[in-house]
Write an enzyme that holds these catalytic residues in place. Sequence first.
Site, PDB file in Angstrom:
ATOM      1  N   HIS A 165      -2.076   4.592   9.685  1.00 62.47           N
ATOM      2  CA  HIS A 165      -0.726   5.091   9.951  1.00 62.47           C
ATOM      3  C   HIS A 165      -0.810   6.355  10.791  1.00 62.47           C
ATOM      4  CE1 HIS A 165      -0.468   2.692   6.278  1.00 62.47           C
ATOM      5  NE2 HIS A 165       0.783   2.460   6.589  1.00 62.47           N
ATOM      6  N   HIS A 223       0.807  -1.226   0.000  1.00 62.81           N
ATOM      7  CA  HIS A 223       0.000   0.000   0.000  1.00 62.81           C
ATOM      8  C   HIS A 223       0.845   1.284   0.000  1.00 62.81           C
ATOM      9  CE1 HIS A 223       0.019  -0.472   4.659  1.00 62.81           C
ATOM     10  NE2 HIS A 223       1.033   0.240   4.270  1.00 62.81           N
ATOM     11  N   GLU A 232       4.073  -5.613   8.736  1.00 61.61           N
ATOM     12  CA  GLU A 232       2.723  -5.432   8.185  1.00 61.61           C
ATOM     13  C   GLU A 232       2.189  -6.687   7.501  1.00 61.61           C
ATOM     14  OE1 GLU A 232       3.069  -0.691   6.995  1.00 61.61           O
ATOM     15  OE2 GLU A 232       3.091  -2.188   5.418  1.00 61.61           O
ATOM     16  N   HIS A 250      10.177  -3.988   3.960  1.00 66.00           N
ATOM     17  CA  HIS A 250      10.580  -2.580   3.936  1.00 66.00           C
ATOM     18  C   HIS A 250      10.875  -2.091   5.339  1.00 66.00           C
ATOM     19  CE1 HIS A 250       6.285  -2.106   4.905  1.00 66.00           C
ATOM     20  NE2 HIS A 250       6.365  -0.795   4.992  1.00 66.00           N
TER      21      HIS A 250
END
Lengths: 131, 285
Positions: free
Chosen positions: B59, B12, B240, B193
């Site tokens: 977030h 995303h 995530e 990431h």
Amino acid sequence: MQPIEKEYSDIPGTTVFDADQSRKGYGVNMFCMSLLKEANRKAFKADEALYLKAFKLTPEQTDAVLNREWNRMLELGGNIYFTAKLGATDGLSFQQMAAKMTGSTQQEYADMMLAGGRSPNGARTKSEWKK
Amino acid sequence: MAKIVAGVATSHVPAIGAALDNGKTQEPYWQRVFAGYEESKKWIAEVKPDVCIVVFNDHATAFSVDVVPTFALGCAAEFAPADEGWGPRPVPVVHGHPELAAHIAQSVILDEFDLTVVNNMEVDHGLTVPLSLMFGQPEEWPCKIIPLAVNVVLFPPPTGNRCFNLGAAIRRAVESYPEDLKVVIFGTGGMSHQISGPRAGLINSEFDKAFLDGMSNDPQKIIKIKHVEYMREAGAEGIEMVMWLVMRGALDEHVRERYRFYTVPASNTAVGHLILENPSQMAAE
């Protein structure tokens, strides 16, 4: 009491945002959160030090914010998704912030990513990270 | 009866949303990413789901550090795109399915998954970028969306195993809803990431590919991955990926991998994408 040993404390170059960090960084993160509103971004930009007084930051945290010490903010309890809002207020993208936190120029960092990113080899534990 | 016909997994990355919103999709850098979703857009236009349940993470947009729910289900009629600091994304308002959402909340809580009910929530790139990747840039999103926010910001997120089991409970809930609805479930975020600290930029394609394989063929293996392993191997924010396991838990044990795409990088992140069809439910079509 001895501090509880956390198995993730051995991951190099990484501050895991757990409940301890979250308590420590409450003021920093709530300040950053306030920047989600355009009016607050303007007020902060008009007088940064004055604006920060409305939040419960320690002197160290205040300095880290004013000097844009991105890694220091994380060490002092900030979380990247919150500090990114300060980055956004400065017009920085996530990638530009990441470059700063790794001590690279934007171009060097973007080139590293294009070449496949930072390898996990040599970056798994603190002992291998130093070498 | 409602049924879950397929699962979609996708990263995303916020920069993907920015590239779309700023008309950069034809630049070679972004073309490489968007080309990977052309098949998927065709696929979902053919499947025409009535509802998508989108498992995503907020977030620090709707939830600050005041209250951090582990699982929060969006039960409202509408969810507005949030201003994350750069101004809100120019994407349509997300329309929920409050009746199905209320049914899911009630069903999974009585099934012992104590999730939080949310009646007011703005949604950030975690939710809107996957919608843009799958549906492009329409005037209105073509189906109802039920957001399920999973905490992956404050350590520890729920375990992969817990996420997988919640997915199974969501499936039971959907299948006990009386209206004939075709549902697709999205697991979003990842892949490897790290965007924070001196180790930012970490990418582990080997880990990612093994995870994609596990999603398709061996979910029982990947639900055992420990948080410290995600963070060490796939970057602090790579954790995530547990959200993909909610989606996987809502599907059959054996799924049909309809599509896979993987590329490095988009901004700081490895982009991974899967379409998994639920054979028992697709067959009934």
